[in-house]
Write a protein that holds these residues in place. Structure first.
Motif, PDB file in Angstrom:
ATOM      1  N   ALA A  22      44.251  37.712  33.350  1.00  0.00           N
ATOM      2  CA  ALA A  22      43.072  38.470  32.918  1.00  0.00           C
ATOM      3  C   ALA A  22      43.292  39.970  33.133  1.00  0.00           C
ATOM      4  N   ILE A  23      43.888  40.336  34.279  1.00  0.00           N
ATOM      5  CA  ILE A  23      44.167  41.750  34.541  1.00  0.00           C
ATOM      6  C   ILE A  23      45.170  42.272  33.501  1.00  0.00           C
ATOM      7  N   GLY A  24      46.184  41.448  33.213  1.00  0.00           N
ATOM      8  CA  GLY A  24      47.177  41.837  32.208  1.00  0.00           C
ATOM      9  C   GLY A  24      46.523  42.076  30.855  1.00  0.00           C
ATOM     10  N   ASP A  25      45.574  41.200  30.487  1.00  0.00           N
ATOM     11  CA  ASP A  25      44.879  41.357  29.200  1.00  0.00           C
ATOM     12  C   ASP A  25      44.085  42.658  29.165  1.00  0.00           C
ATOM     13  N   LEU A  26      43.413  42.953  30.299  1.00  0.00           N
ATOM     14  CA  LEU A  26      42.632  44.194  30.354  1.00  0.00           C
ATOM     15  C   LEU A  26      43.552  45.418  30.277  1.00  0.00           C
ATOM     16  N   ASP A  43      52.624  32.822  36.375  1.00  0.00           N
ATOM     17  CA  ASP A  43      53.422  31.652  36.006  1.00  0.00           C
ATOM     18  C   ASP A  43      52.705  30.891  34.887  1.00  0.00           C
ATOM     19  N   ASP A  44      53.344  30.866  33.705  1.00  0.00           N
ATOM     20  CA  ASP A  44      52.727  30.221  32.534  1.00  0.00           C
ATOM     21  C   ASP A  44      52.326  28.773  32.794  1.00  0.00           C
ATOM     22  N   ARG A  45      53.123  28.105  33.631  1.00  0.00           N
ATOM     23  CA  ARG A  45      52.846  26.670  33.851  1.00  0.00           C
ATOM     24  C   ARG A  45      51.521  26.464  34.570  1.00  0.00           C
ATOM     25  N   LEU A  46      51.042  27.521  35.251  1.00  0.00           N
ATOM     26  CA  LEU A  46      49.779  27.393  35.987  1.00  0.00           C
ATOM     27  C   LEU A  46      48.576  27.792  35.136  1.00  0.00           C
ATOM     28  N   LEU A  47      48.864  28.324  33.931  1.00  0.00           N
ATOM     29  CA  LEU A  47      47.760  28.769  33.077  1.00  0.00           C
ATOM     30  C   LEU A  47      47.354  27.658  32.134  1.00  0.00           C
ATOM     31  N   GLU A  48      46.053  27.562  31.910  1.00  0.00           N
ATOM     32  CA  GLU A  48      45.559  26.610  30.918  1.00  0.00           C
ATOM     33  C   GLU A  48      45.962  27.118  29.547  1.00  0.00           C
ATOM     34  N   PRO A  49      46.120  26.232  28.570  1.00  0.00           N
ATOM     35  CA  PRO A  49      46.222  26.730  27.199  1.00  0.00           C
ATOM     36  C   PRO A  49      44.956  27.549  26.933  1.00  0.00           C
ATOM     37  N   GLU A  50      44.975  28.427  25.977  1.00  0.00           N
ATOM     38  CA  GLU A  50      43.894  29.397  25.805  1.00  0.00           C
ATOM     39  C   GLU A  50      42.510  28.794  26.057  1.00  0.00           C
ATOM     40  N   LEU A  51      41.787  29.415  26.958  1.00  0.00           N
ATOM     41  CA  LEU A  51      40.488  28.866  27.352  1.00  0.00           C
ATOM     42  C   LEU A  51      39.371  29.555  26.599  1.00  0.00           C
ATOM     43  N   ASP A  52      38.513  28.735  26.042  1.00  0.00           N
ATOM     44  CA  ASP A  52      37.412  29.302  25.293  1.00  0.00           C
ATOM     45  C   ASP A  52      36.145  29.105  26.112  1.00  0.00           C
ATOM     46  N   ASN A  53      36.043  29.812  27.182  1.00  0.00           N
ATOM     47  CA  ASN A  53      34.836  29.660  27.984  1.00  0.00           C
ATOM     48  C   ASN A  53      34.149  30.999  28.157  1.00  0.00           C
ATOM     49  N   GLN A  54      33.002  30.958  28.778  1.00  0.00           N
ATOM     50  CA  GLN A  54      32.183  32.168  28.836  1.00  0.00           C
ATOM     51  C   GLN A  54      32.850  33.285  29.615  1.00  0.00           C
ATOM     52  N   LEU A  55      33.543  32.923  30.688  1.00  0.00           N
ATOM     53  CA  LEU A  55      34.165  33.951  31.505  1.00  0.00           C
ATOM     54  C   LEU A  55      35.222  34.710  30.701  1.00  0.00           C
ATOM     55  N   PHE A  56      36.094  33.950  30.009  1.00  0.00           N
ATOM     56  CA  PHE A  56      37.144  34.604  29.230  1.00  0.00           C
ATOM     57  C   PHE A  56      36.526  35.417  28.098  1.00  0.00           C
ATOM     58  N   HIS A  57      35.486  34.863  27.514  1.00  0.00           N
ATOM     59  CA  HIS A  57      34.832  35.586  26.427  1.00  0.00           C
ATOM     60  C   HIS A  57      34.260  36.892  26.976  1.00  0.00           C
ATOM     61  N   ALA A  62      34.264  42.709  27.418  1.00  0.00           N
ATOM     62  CA  ALA A  62      34.294  43.900  28.274  1.00  0.00           C
ATOM     63  C   ALA A  62      35.528  44.744  27.965  1.00  0.00           C
ATOM     64  N   ALA A  63      36.652  44.060  27.762  1.00  0.00           N
ATOM     65  CA  ALA A  63      37.900  44.796  27.472  1.00  0.00           C
ATOM     66  C   ALA A  63      37.780  45.535  26.148  1.00  0.00           C
ATOM     67  N   GLN A  64      37.004  44.949  25.222  1.00  0.00           N
ATOM     68  CA  GLN A  64      36.855  45.603  23.925  1.00  0.00           C
ATOM     69  C   GLN A  64      35.899  46.798  23.990  1.00  0.00           C
ATOM     70  N   TRP A  65      34.745  46.610  24.666  1.00  0.00           N
ATOM     71  CA  TRP A  65      33.692  47.615  24.553  1.00  0.00           C
ATOM     72  C   TRP A  65      33.643  48.647  25.666  1.00  0.00           C
ATOM     73  N   ALA A  66      34.025  48.270  26.886  1.00  0.00           N
ATOM     74  CA  ALA A  66      33.927  49.244  27.989  1.00  0.00           C
ATOM     75  C   ALA A  66      34.681  50.539  27.652  1.00  0.00           C
ATOM     76  N   PRO A  67      35.932  50.466  27.145  1.00  0.00           N
ATOM     77  CA  PRO A  67      36.623  51.720  26.831  1.00  0.00           C
ATOM     78  C   PRO A  67      35.973  52.482  25.681  1.00  0.00           C
ATOM     79  N   GLN A  68      35.346  51.734  24.752  1.00  0.00           N
ATOM     80  CA  GLN A  68      34.731  52.411  23.599  1.00  0.00           C
ATOM     81  C   GLN A  68      33.527  53.229  24.032  1.00  0.00           C
ATOM     82  N   VAL A  69      32.774  52.710  25.018  1.00  0.00           N
ATOM     83  CA  VAL A  69      31.615  53.469  25.492  1.00  0.00           C
ATOM     84  C   VAL A  69      32.097  54.804  26.069  1.00  0.00           C
TER      85      VAL A  69
END
Ligand SMILES: Nc1ncnc2c1ncn2[C@@H]1O[C@H](COP(=O)(O)OP(=O)(O)OP(=O)(O)O)[C@@H](O)[C@H]1O
Length: 154
Positions: A22-26, A43-57, A62-69
């Motif tokens: 998540a930090i890397g994505d930000l 470690d990729d093996r410890l990561l779930e395949p792409e998660l579509d949950n509220q936290l990731f969303h 936040a990563a999209q809009w915080a810098p834009q503000v």
């Protein structure tokens, strides 16, 4: 952040990997990498395949809009501040704004910043985005055709 992941996984290694990802994505949004800050690669093996949950969303949004503000230009900032003040003002002040401008001048960006900022107030505001056509509404995350919104409100 790691606590949130730890509650989810109940596993400290998986929580650490998810947190690093998540930090890397930000950081990527700002043109940086984990490596730039001497952080380990998850470690990729410890990561779930792409998660579509509220936290990731929420992180993505936040990563999209915080810098834009932060990057709003002077005109966008003037409108942004005025609307934010009006929303918070309990007095009987005008709360209807019409934002217009030539194409590409940043109206959509301004709307996105307002939506994000209001949804992230404490307590959060509910924001309903409506557009006059279904096609326009489909361009926005969870926006509604205005007629459908009116129908729901009834
Ligand atoms: N303050 C800003 N600084 C840098 N780039 C910006 C800023 N505001 C908007 N942009 C960029 O300018 C481009 C046009 O912005 P936007 O889509 O918000 O404009 P618009 O007025 O809604 O356009 P249109 O009327 O064509 O729909 C986008 O690539 C957006 O990321």
């Amino acid at each position: 952040m790691m606590e949130v992941f730890n509650r989810r996984w109940q596993d400290v290694d998986r929580a650490r990997a998810s947190t690093l990802k998540a930090i890397g994505d930000l950081l990527r949004v700002h043109g940086k990498t984990l490596h730039d800050y001497n952080l380990p690669i998850p470690d990729d093996r410890l990561l779930e395949p792409e998660l579509d949950n509220q936290l990731f969303h929420a992180i993505d949004v936040a990563a999209q809009w915080a810098p834009q503000v932060d990057a709003l230009n002077a005109q966008q900032r003037t409108v942004f501040d005025r609307i934010m003040v009006a929303v918070d003002d309990d007095q009987d002040v005008a709360k209807t704004f019409y934002v217009d401008g030539p194409e590409g001048t940043g109206k959509t960006t301004l709307y996105g910043c307002l939506k994000w900022a209001l949804q992230n107030q404490r307590p959060p505001r509910e924001v309903l985005c409506v557009a006059f056509t279904g096609i326009a509404a489909s361009l926005w995350d969870s926006a509604l055709d205005v007629w459908i919104a009116v129908w729901y409100a009834d």
